[in-house]
Every structure is written in structure tokens, then in C-alpha cells.
Design a protein around this motif. Structure first.
Motif, mmCIF file in Angstrom:
data_model
loop_
_atom_site.group_PDB
_atom_site.id
_atom_site.type_symbol
_atom_site.label_atom_id
_atom_site.label_comp_id
_atom_site.label_asym_id
_atom_site.label_seq_id
_atom_site.Cartn_x
_atom_site.Cartn_y
_atom_site.Cartn_z
ATOM 1 N N ARG A 184 -100.481 -24.521 -54.528
ATOM 2 C CA ARG A 184 -99.498 -23.970 -53.597
ATOM 3 C C ARG A 184 -100.208 -23.174 -52.512
ATOM 4 N NH1 ARG A 184 -96.692 -27.086 -55.608
ATOM 5 N NH2 ARG A 184 -94.884 -26.776 -56.961
ATOM 6 N N GLN A 194 -89.454 -32.869 -67.313
ATOM 7 C CA GLN A 194 -90.605 -32.230 -66.661
ATOM 8 C C GLN A 194 -90.724 -30.768 -67.088
ATOM 9 O OE1 GLN A 194 -91.937 -32.927 -62.898
ATOM 10 N NE2 GLN A 194 -91.955 -35.104 -63.265
ATOM 11 N N LYS A 224 -116.146 -35.275 -49.246
ATOM 12 C CA LYS A 224 -115.860 -35.434 -50.684
ATOM 13 C C LYS A 224 -114.413 -35.848 -50.919
ATOM 14 C CE LYS A 224 -119.353 -32.046 -51.939
ATOM 15 N NZ LYS A 224 -119.458 -31.102 -50.791
ATOM 16 N N SER A 229 -113.419 -37.511 -54.194
ATOM 17 C CA SER A 229 -113.275 -36.638 -55.360
ATOM 18 C C SER A 229 -111.909 -35.953 -55.357
ATOM 19 C CB SER A 229 -114.345 -35.538 -55.366
ATOM 20 O OG SER A 229 -115.613 -36.097 -55.435
ATOM 21 N N ILE A 230 -111.484 -35.537 -54.178
ATOM 22 C CA ILE A 230 -110.175 -34.865 -54.074
ATOM 23 C C ILE A 230 -109.065 -35.841 -54.448
ATOM 24 C CG2 ILE A 230 -108.568 -33.708 -52.497
ATOM 25 C CD1 ILE A 230 -111.049 -32.735 -50.920
ATOM 26 N N PHE A 279 -109.013 -36.427 -58.145
ATOM 27 C CA PHE A 279 -108.441 -35.274 -58.825
ATOM 28 C C PHE A 279 -106.914 -35.314 -58.713
ATOM 29 C CE2 PHE A 279 -106.506 -31.133 -58.923
ATOM 30 C CZ PHE A 279 -107.067 -30.548 -60.048
ATOM 31 N N GLU A 280 -106.428 -35.602 -57.524
ATOM 32 C CA GLU A 280 -104.969 -35.621 -57.313
ATOM 33 C C GLU A 280 -104.298 -36.688 -58.179
ATOM 34 O OE1 GLU A 280 -104.945 -35.981 -52.996
ATOM 35 O OE2 GLU A 280 -104.169 -33.920 -52.831
ATOM 36 N N ARG A 295 -99.929 -33.176 -64.731
ATOM 37 C CA ARG A 295 -99.016 -32.088 -64.364
ATOM 38 C C ARG A 295 -98.091 -32.544 -63.245
ATOM 39 N NH1 ARG A 295 -104.048 -29.512 -64.767
ATOM 40 N NH2 ARG A 295 -104.273 -29.284 -62.525
ATOM 41 N N PRO A 296 -97.216 -33.508 -63.560
ATOM 42 C CA PRO A 296 -96.402 -34.114 -62.504
ATOM 43 C C PRO A 296 -95.417 -33.137 -61.845
ATOM 44 C CG PRO A 296 -95.663 -34.837 -64.685
ATOM 45 C CD PRO A 296 -96.938 -34.091 -64.888
ATOM 46 N N TRP A 297 -95.189 -31.994 -62.506
ATOM 47 C CA TRP A 297 -94.208 -31.044 -61.949
ATOM 48 C C TRP A 297 -94.767 -30.220 -60.793
ATOM 49 C CZ3 TRP A 297 -96.507 -30.694 -66.755
ATOM 50 C CH2 TRP A 297 -97.435 -29.675 -66.921
ATOM 51 N N VAL A 298 -96.086 -30.277 -60.606
ATOM 52 C CA VAL A 298 -96.700 -29.395 -59.594
ATOM 53 C C VAL A 298 -96.328 -29.842 -58.177
ATOM 54 C CG1 VAL A 298 -98.885 -28.625 -58.605
ATOM 55 C CG2 VAL A 298 -98.582 -28.673 -61.089
#
Lengths: 467, 201
Positions: A30, A256, B183, B186-187, B190-191, B198-201
Motif C-alpha cells: 500500500r 478471502q 529488475k 523479479s518484481i 514476485f507479484e 495473498r490474493p486479498w492484498v
């Protein structure tokens, strides 16, 4: 696997790349943005033809410059302030990030809006071009302030170039005494460690007195981790955290929510994990405190007296002499004899509903001292609306407080809410630096209840002694 | 970003501890949407009277320190806010290097992004440099980033530590964003992984 601290766990879950020398790209979940530290960053993107990498993870709200008077719909008088807010408006829309404009009821101080809207969740990495980003650590998030170059870096790449900090534990054992609040805890810790005591560390606050705090109290504690020099302060999430988060507009829902909860419950420091530095305070030893000087480490119990420069050693002797002169105080003077001109209730430290309730509880049915300037600035439009619904606004206004619209206001005095030369203020905010609340203005940092007590008596006052 | 390799210049002593970002650049000057022009307001409230006249005994107003390029400062320099206006003001004034026993974390990072080298040294060594700086304009110090050495006007050499990556960026004037974008794979990976976990993020 070796035991990990909470900080270790969140860090490890966000390393997108690690170089041989330990320099990491830390992924940011965030990114909060306000109008003061972002215009040059957006301009940098524009010049380089870059986009915002993850606009859906970027949340913008104007707070530092916005007027808090009821006539704010007529616009911002100061041209530079207006241009800055207009720039955010334009940048937010052009780059497509989430945005709460000045006239949205959800507008407020960025660190109050984030948690309120459920943007801030446990285990996240949260950054903002603002040092008080530490606030979000209350959720068990790794949250810290960054400069404008880093704002641009996060906008462009959603990562930060970082090296890991060391782990520091601040434990507050046992129970607090009546009249002692989260603000007193956080000030007492800084009084103990000094403003550089946390430099190079991420602090985890723990212990019974921390566990007993509400989410809002925890936000107050973590908010001032930066005043102790730490990169961030955090508190392991628990039922209190989950209860607060559940149902917020941007919190996960349904399956979720369950998945998130499962992960969040793993976010605690393992038994035996290593801390590089440990500070322990007994909850029962903490008194309601005030600051006497111009550094947040200048903390004393309200029952104390103004110190003398000779009470200190090293560079602090000269700093204390300068502070006393600036503050217009005499060594040996009782803190409760210090007369106050102004009371400021608000800021990302103490501008939430529980803070306003605490003030209302002290001033209900009473009047503030004649001639006192007293101002309540809710942390967000929603806090303001809730206070009105609960009847708090009426209690405060009946007592003689001005009831303002949401913003940073006199915490840093970028808008017209400022102290004049020599004006002395009991403030619920976070910094007592020279000139912070206005040129030559004098600030005493206190809890909301203590600020309310000072408003009634016209002096710094021990809220426990108030009839 | 401007490169930093080696400077030889006047060092100004500012022994006060806890010099905060509100002292370095008061908030009235944070309203600009530019990165430049802050130098004239560096240390504004310590440097000028309310009428705009200079406060004579403030160190950077003294004739021998007006062209200082190095600051020798008290402990915990740059504490307070994240405002990058602080290093912008310092750089705009012409100061390229600050030495102290400690710096606030955000200020420290911000400095490197603006071609300023902040150096942390133990108290005894800061004391030596403070004494040297107090000699005024005739005492010129040399700061050599490549060699990681400060040489006092008396020829005394003090070595310092600096993060290898930050040193590399300063020596070459490198833009962080450009380096990170190299890079991007790599990002991206990671995503992809994080959106599974953590699909809620």
C-alpha cells in the motif's frame, strides 16, 4: 527453521529481489500519498514518461494544507497551498490512483483514512511520504515514512530499495493506572530511549499493557515510533485487530477473509526469536506525562518540575538550555504551574473517535478557561460525523471548543491554524520542535485527556486531580 | 543525480544535538511543487530575523562559513519529518557532506538520493572534526568517497564506512529507478507469486 520476529516474517514475505550485499527490493502493498511530498514525484514520472506501476495499491488524500474552518468549500486562500492540493487532484486523476478529494466525507489525515477504509491490513508493507506512516504498524504491518525520491520510486516500481533494520523489543508489562493512556506510553518510551534510541531498528511493542489497548490506542503508540528514531513500530495482530478490520470497505470478504485470517494468525514473534535491543517499562510506573522542551524526548510526569540544563550531559546540556529559553521556562518551576493559551486536539496521533470521547468525558458539562483558544480537529470526515452522531461534538462545543473539519491542521501548521509568537499550546500531536506549530510557538505534548484538563484550568494539569 | 567523488571545502560546525527537519526547512517552505530554490531558506528560523535580516551569530551567516560545503553536526541530525525538502535545501545551499554521530533514518536515505554524503563517525572523531571546523575558512577538509577518508586541515586522516551500494550510486550519480527497472522480471514474478498466496492484498 530458526525462530523469527514479526518484523522478520513480514520482511521475508516482501523481498522481491536480494543482491549479494543484502540490498533488497522490498515489495510495497500500500502506498499512501498526500499533497506535500508527492508533486515532485509525479512530475518525475511525467518527465521520464513513466506510469504508476500499481495504481490500485495507491491511495491519495490531501490533508496537510487543507483549511479546517467550516467555510472550506469556498476554496484555499493561500495560493501555494491551493496549487499543491490542485496538483494532487490532477495527479491522482491523471495517474488513476484511488482518491479522496477535499469535499469527500471520507477525506482526512492520510494515516487515519487508511485504517478507517480498510486499506491497512496485517502483514502488509505500507509506505507514505510522511514520517508518521509508522501509525499503520498498529495492525502488524511494516509501515514507514519515505522521502519524495522514494515516493517516485514506489510509484514507478511498487518497490523500495532497502536493507533490513535490526529488531528492537519494547515491552510494557502489567496494567496502566487510571488516567494513563496510549499517548503516555509512547511518550514515556521516547523519554526512556531518547529520540535516537530507535535509530537503525524496527520496534515491536508488546506486553500486557499493549495487548490491552484498543486499535486506536495502538495506532497512537506506533505513530510516535518515528519520534524514537525507529524506522517503524509494530504490534502483532490479534482478535482486537481482526475485529477492527472486519467489514471495512477495503478489507477482504468471504473466503478471502478466511484465507487472510489464516495468514494473519501466523504473524507473531516466535518463541526464542532474537532482538538486538530490548526496553522494558512497567505499565504501573507510567504516569500521565507532558513534554517541557523542544524534542519529544523531553518528557516528564506531570507531577514533576522543569529540569535544569545541568541535569543533562554531553550535547544535551546546550540543547536543554536552548529549549528552556525557547519555551520560556525556568528550572525548578512546577509543570502544573505552566499557563496555557491554546489547546489543540487532533492529528494522526490523537484525532480518532476514542480521543474525542476522552476529551468529551473530561469537559462534559464544564467550560474551558476564559480566554482559552481551544480547537478540536477530527482526523477524518467520518470521525467528525461519528462524533456528531454520538453527541460528542455538542459536548465539546458547549464547553467552548471550536469544532473543525478534518485535516492535519495545527500539528504542523501548514494551513492557517498556527500559533503566534510566544503562544503556548497543550497539543495532542506528536512534535514539539521549535516553530513546529507556528513561528516561536511553544508546544507541550500531552494525551487528549490531559489536553482537555488544561483547557479547563488554563494550566498544564494532572487529569487525575481534576474534580 | 549529481556525482559525488571527492570534495575539498570549508566545514561549518553545528554541535547542537537533535537538529530536526523543521529547523532545516520550516514548513512554510514546503508548499513549492518544485525541487529547487530551497537553499535560501535553509535553517530559516535560526538564520534570519522575522524582518528577513540575518542573525549574525548563526554559523552559516559568519563570513568564514558562508561557502561551507561540509557540516559537522551534533547527534541525531535530521530527525523529524520525511520531507526531502531538507536535503534539497542543504544541497541547494551548496553543502555536499554532513558528518555526525548519528542521523535520522529517513533523512539519511534522502541525502543519498540527492548527491549528499552523510557520514557517521564515533564521538571522538566527530569531536576532532568539530574542532577543526571551528578554525574557520582556512581549515579546509577533504572528503574522498572512493577512499572513504576524511582529511583534516592538519592532515589527520579519518576513515569512514559507507554502504557499498549507496557508494556506487553516489560515485556514479546513478538513478535508483532506472536500476530497479532493470529488475522488473523479479518484481513481476514476485507479484505473480504474491497474488496466489495473498490474493486479498
Amino acid at each position: 527453521m530458526s525462530p523469527k520476529t514479526l518484523y522478520d516474517k513480514i520482511w521475508d514475505a516482501h523481498v522481491a529481489h536480494e543482491a549479494e550485499d543484502g540490498t533488497c527490493l522490498l515489495y510495497i502493498d500500500r502506498h499512501l500519498v498526500h499533497e506535500v511530498t508527492s508533486p515532485q514525484a509525479f512530475e518525475g514520472l511525467r518527465m521520464a514518461g513513466r506510469k504508476v506501476h500499481a495504481p490500485e495499491k495507491t491511495i491519495a488524500v490531501p490533508d496537510h494544507n487543507v483549511p479546517t474552518t467550516l467555510d472550506r468549500a469556498k476554496g484555499i486562500e493561500n495560493e501555494e497551498s491551493r496549487i499543491q492540493v490542485e496538483a494532487l487532484d490532477k495527479n491522482a486523476r491523471e495517474f488513476g490512483v484511488h482518491y479522496y478529494p477535499v469535499d469527500d466525507v471520507r477525506q482526512g489525515i492520510v494515516h487515519i483514512v487508511g485504517p478507517e477504509q480498510g486499506w491497512t491490513l496485517p502483514g502488509m508493507t505500507v509506505v507514505c511520504g510522511d514520517s508518521h506512516t509508522a501509525t499503520h504498524g498498529a495492525f502488524g504491518a511494516l509501515a514507514h515514512g519515505i522521502g519524495t525520491s522514494e515516493v517516485e520510486h514506489v510509484l514507478a516500481t511498487q518497490t523500495l530499495i532497502q536493507k533490513k533494520s535490526k529488531n528492537m523489543k519494547v515491552e510494557i508489562t502489567g496494567k496502566l493506572k487510571p488516567g494513563v493512556t496510549a499517548k503516555d506510553i509512547t511518550l514515556a518510551v521516547i523519554g526512556e530511549t531518547g529520540t535516537a534510541g530507535g535509530t537503525g531498528y524496527v520496534i515491536e511493542y508488546c506486553g500486557e499493557a499493549i495487548r490491552d489497548l484498543s486499535m486506536e490506542g495502538r495506532m497512537t503508540v506506533c505513530n510516535m515510533a518515528i519520534e524514537g528514531g525507529a524506522r517503524a513500530g509494530l504490534i502483532a495482530p490479534d482478535e482486537t485487530t481482526f475485529e477492527y478490520v472486519k467489514g471495512r470497505p477495503h478489507a477482504p470478504k468471504g473466503a478471502q477473509w478466511e484465507a487472510a485470517l489464516n495468514w494473519w494468525k501466523t504473524l507473531y514473534t516466535d518463541e526464542g526469536a532474537h532482538f538486538d535491543k530490548v526496553v522494558t517499562l512497567k505499565g504501573e510506573d507510567i504516569e500521565p506525562v507532558v513534554t517541557w522542551g523542544t524534542s519529544p524526548e523531553d518528557v516528564l510526569p506531570i507531577t514533576g518540575v522543569v529540569p535544569s540544563p545541568e541535569d543533562f550531559t554531553g550535547g544535551k546540556v546546550e540543547a536543554a538550555r536552548r529549549s528552556l529559553e525557547y519555551m520560556g521556562l525556568t528550572p525548578g518551576q512546577k509543570l502544573t504551574d505552566i499557563e496555557i493559551d491554546t489547546v489543540f486536539i487532533g492529528s494522526c496521533t490523537n484525532g480518532r473517535i476514542e480521543d474525542l470521547r476522552a476529551v468529551a468525558e473530561v469537559v462534559k458539562g464544564k467550560k474551558i478557561k476564559d480566554g482559552m483558544r481551544a480547537m478540536v480537529v477530527p482526523g477524518s470526515g467520518l470521525v467528525r460525523a461519528q462524533a456528531e452522531e454520538e453527541g460528542i461534538a455538542e459536548i465539546l462545543q458547549d464547553a467552548g471548543f471550536e469544532w473543525r473539519l478534518a485535516g492535519c491542521s495545527m500539528c504542523l501548521a501548514m494551513n492557517p491554524d498556527q500559533l503566534s509568537e510566544g503562544e503556548r499550546c497543550a497539543a495532542t500531536s506528536n512534535r514539539n520542535f521549535e516553530g513546529r506549530q507556528g513561528y516561536k510557538g511553544r508546544t507541550h505534548l500531552v494525551s487528549p485527556a490531559m489536553a482537555a484538563a488544561a483547557a479547563l484550568t488554563g494550566k498544564l494539569t494532572d487529569v487525575r486531580e481534576l474534580n | 543525480m549529481e556525482k559525488f567523488t571527492k570534495i575539498q571545502g570549508i566545514a561549518a560546525p553545528m554541535p547542537l544535538v537533535n537538529i530536526d527537519t523543521d529547523m532545516i526547512i520550516p514548513k512554510v517552505f514546503l508548499k513549492s511543487i518544485q525541487r529547487t530554490g530551497f537553499g535560501k531558506n535553509l535553517f530559516d528560523e535560526m538564520r534570519y530575523n522575522r524582518d528577513g535580516s540575518e542573525i549574525e551569530d548563526f554559523v552559516l551567516n559568519k563570513p568564514q562559513y558562508r561557502d561551507a560545503e561540509i557540516l559537522i553536526a551534533g547527534d541525531n541530525f535530521g530527525c523529524g519529518s520525511s520531507r526531502e525538502h531538507a536535503p534539497w535545501a542543504i544541497a541547494d545551499f551548496g553543502i555536499k557532506c554532513i558528518v555526525s554521530t548519528s542521523f535520522a533514518d529517513i533523512f539519511f536515505n534522502n541525502s543519498f538520493k540527492n548527491g549528499i554524503l552523510p557520514i557517521v563517525l564515533p564521538q571522538e572523531q566527530v569531536d576532532i572534526l568539530m574542532k577543526d571546523a571551528e578554525k574557520g575558512a582556512n581549515a579546509r577538509m577533504t572528503v574522498d568517497l572512493e577512499a572513504q577518508e576524511i582529511t583534516t586541515s592538519d592532515g589527520e586522516v579519518i576513515t569512514f564506512e559507507v554502504d557499498a551500494f549507496k557508494k556506487h550510486c553516489l560515485l556514479n550519480g546513478l538513478d535508483d529507478i532506472g536500476l530497479t527497472m532493470e529488475k522488473s522480471a523479479s518484481i513481476k514474478s514476485f507479484e505473480d507469486k504474491a497474488s496466489q498466496e495473498r490474493p486479498w492484498v
